[in-house]
Write a protein that holds these residues in place. Structure first.
Motif, PDB file in Angstrom:
ATOM      1  N   UNK A   1      24.825  24.990  21.583  1.00 36.06           N
ATOM      2  CA  UNK A   1      25.389  24.515  20.725  1.00 36.06           C
ATOM      3  C   UNK A   1      24.259  24.416  19.443  1.00 36.06           C
ATOM      4  N   UNK A   2      24.807  25.414  17.913  1.00 32.05           N
ATOM      5  CA  UNK A   2      23.935  24.860  16.825  1.00 32.05           C
ATOM      6  C   UNK A   2      25.358  25.245  16.170  1.00 32.05           C
ATOM      7  N   UNK A   3      24.953  24.414  14.853  1.00 29.67           N
ATOM      8  CA  UNK A   3      25.874  24.542  13.973  1.00 29.67           C
ATOM      9  C   UNK A   3      25.439  23.056  12.208  1.00 29.67           C
ATOM     10  N   UNK A   4      26.543  22.976  11.383  1.00 31.16           N
ATOM     11  CA  UNK A   4      25.550  22.301  10.257  1.00 31.16           C
ATOM     12  C   UNK A   4      27.034  21.024  10.676  1.00 31.16           C
ATOM     13  N   UNK A   5      26.249  19.741  10.630  1.00 29.28           N
ATOM     14  CA  UNK A   5      27.647  18.477  10.250  1.00 29.28           C
ATOM     15  C   UNK A   5      27.800  18.397   8.778  1.00 29.28           C
ATOM     16  N   UNK A   6      28.508  17.133   8.380  1.00 30.64           N
ATOM     17  CA  UNK A   6      28.930  17.967   6.921  1.00 30.64           C
ATOM     18  C   UNK A   6      28.255  17.200   5.608  1.00 30.64           C
ATOM     19  N   UNK A   7      26.537  16.767   6.376  1.00 35.54           N
ATOM     20  CA  UNK A   7      25.825  16.610   5.490  1.00 35.54           C
ATOM     21  C   UNK A   7      24.913  17.281   5.376  1.00 35.54           C
ATOM     22  N   UNK A   8      25.180  18.392   5.834  1.00 43.56           N
ATOM     23  CA  UNK A   8      24.378  19.410   5.808  1.00 43.56           C
ATOM     24  C   UNK A   8      23.235  19.861   6.616  1.00 43.56           C
ATOM     25  N   UNK A   9      23.212  19.060   7.703  1.00 40.56           N
ATOM     26  CA  UNK A   9      21.945  18.883   8.556  1.00 40.56           C
ATOM     27  C   UNK A   9      22.049  20.190  10.023  1.00 40.56           C
TER      28      UNK A   9
ATOM     29  N   UNK B   1      24.588  19.439  27.807  1.00 44.77           N
ATOM     30  CA  UNK B   1      25.062  20.398  28.122  1.00 44.77           C
ATOM     31  C   UNK B   1      25.562  21.357  29.108  1.00 44.77           C
ATOM     32  N   UNK B   2      25.930  21.069  30.710  1.00 41.82           N
ATOM     33  CA  UNK B   2      26.306  21.531  31.425  1.00 41.82           C
ATOM     34  C   UNK B   2      27.932  21.960  30.737  1.00 41.82           C
ATOM     35  N   UNK B   3      28.354  21.875  32.662  1.00 46.83           N
ATOM     36  CA  UNK B   3      29.499  22.215  32.728  1.00 46.83           C
ATOM     37  C   UNK B   3      30.599  20.924  33.716  1.00 46.83           C
ATOM     38  N   UNK B   4      29.434  19.704  33.507  1.00 50.49           N
ATOM     39  CA  UNK B   4      29.682  19.025  34.698  1.00 50.49           C
ATOM     40  C   UNK B   4      30.769  17.783  34.498  1.00 50.49           C
ATOM     41  N   UNK B   5      31.318  16.881  35.327  1.00 50.06           N
ATOM     42  CA  UNK B   5      32.290  15.952  34.170  1.00 50.06           C
ATOM     43  C   UNK B   5      31.550  15.101  33.615  1.00 50.06           C
ATOM     44  N   UNK B   6      30.126  14.496  33.837  1.00 51.68           N
ATOM     45  CA  UNK B   6      29.645  13.986  33.100  1.00 51.68           C
ATOM     46  C   UNK B   6      28.815  14.327  32.028  1.00 51.68           C
ATOM     47  N   UNK B   7      28.697  15.663  31.992  1.00 49.40           N
ATOM     48  CA  UNK B   7      27.669  16.166  30.804  1.00 49.40           C
ATOM     49  C   UNK B   7      29.237  16.167  29.314  1.00 49.40           C
ATOM     50  N   UNK B   8      28.544  15.380  28.361  1.00 46.58           N
ATOM     51  CA  UNK B   8      29.072  14.320  26.947  1.00 46.58           C
ATOM     52  C   UNK B   8      28.910  15.057  26.121  1.00 46.58           C
ATOM     53  N   UNK B   9      28.245  16.287  25.867  1.00 51.04           N
ATOM     54  CA  UNK B   9      27.170  16.106  24.830  1.00 51.04           C
ATOM     55  C   UNK B   9      28.002  16.288  24.021  1.00 51.04           C
ATOM     56  N   UNK B  10      28.641  18.118  24.179  1.00 53.46           N
ATOM     57  CA  UNK B  10      29.496  19.324  23.351  1.00 53.46           C
ATOM     58  C   UNK B  10      30.443  18.985  23.241  1.00 53.46           C
TER      59      UNK B  10
END
Length: 165
Positions: free
Chosen positions: A114-122, A69-78
């Protein structure tokens, strides 16, 4: 009983050495969660999305990712997860960074938690890879508030459905 799935994103950890995944599992099970599935993948956008969709299909109430979740090139989670969320909860990331600022100083600003809901409301949380950060997020934000968020979200869906008739 609330169900959860855990996705660890790391180029260096295996399930056997996944301290953050272990910590998340322990904190959730001690609060009566059932862990449906746990996956570990490399920090790769396609791998992360594929694993996330696999967890989504397992049908948990909550999905928690840790790592990348960082800002390095390899941080691709977000970049991998954000497009899969239909609603983001901005306050989660804002407050997490505020708490982290008190704990680790300005390094907290590099966190894209980050937090949120996906389209399945999870309900989905993307946490940093450090066990400390995971513990902070779980104890201060996730565990105190997840029931309310799930309730609000399911209520909203029923109301929308109800008005459609």
């Amino acid at each position: 009983m609330t169900t959860a799935a855990i996705l660890t994103i790391s180029d260096s950890r295996q399930l056997a050495t996944d301290q953050s995944g272990d910590l998340i599992t322990d904190r959730l099970t001690s609060h009566q969660f059932t862990i449906l599935k746990r996956i570990l993948v490399k920090d790769d956008l396609v791998d992360i999305q594929a694993a996330f969709l696999q967890l989504e299909q397992a049908g948990p109430d909550i999905i928690i990712t840790n790592g990348g979740t960082g800002v390095a090139q390899r941080d691709t989670t977000i970049p991998a997860i954000r497009p899969l969320l239909t609603r983001v909860i901005p306050g989660f990331g804002e407050y997490f960074r505020q708490i982290s600022l008190a704990e680790i100083g300005t390094r907290a600003l590099a966190s894209q938690a980050l937090a949120g809901f996906n389209y399945r409301n999870q309900l989905t949380y993307c946490l940093p890879g450090s066990p400390n950060a995971c513990q902070t997020a779980l104890d201060r934000l996730i565990i105190p508030e997840y029931q309310h968020l799930l309730f609000e979200s399911s209520n909203q869906r029923k109301e929308v459905h109800h008005h459609a008739h």
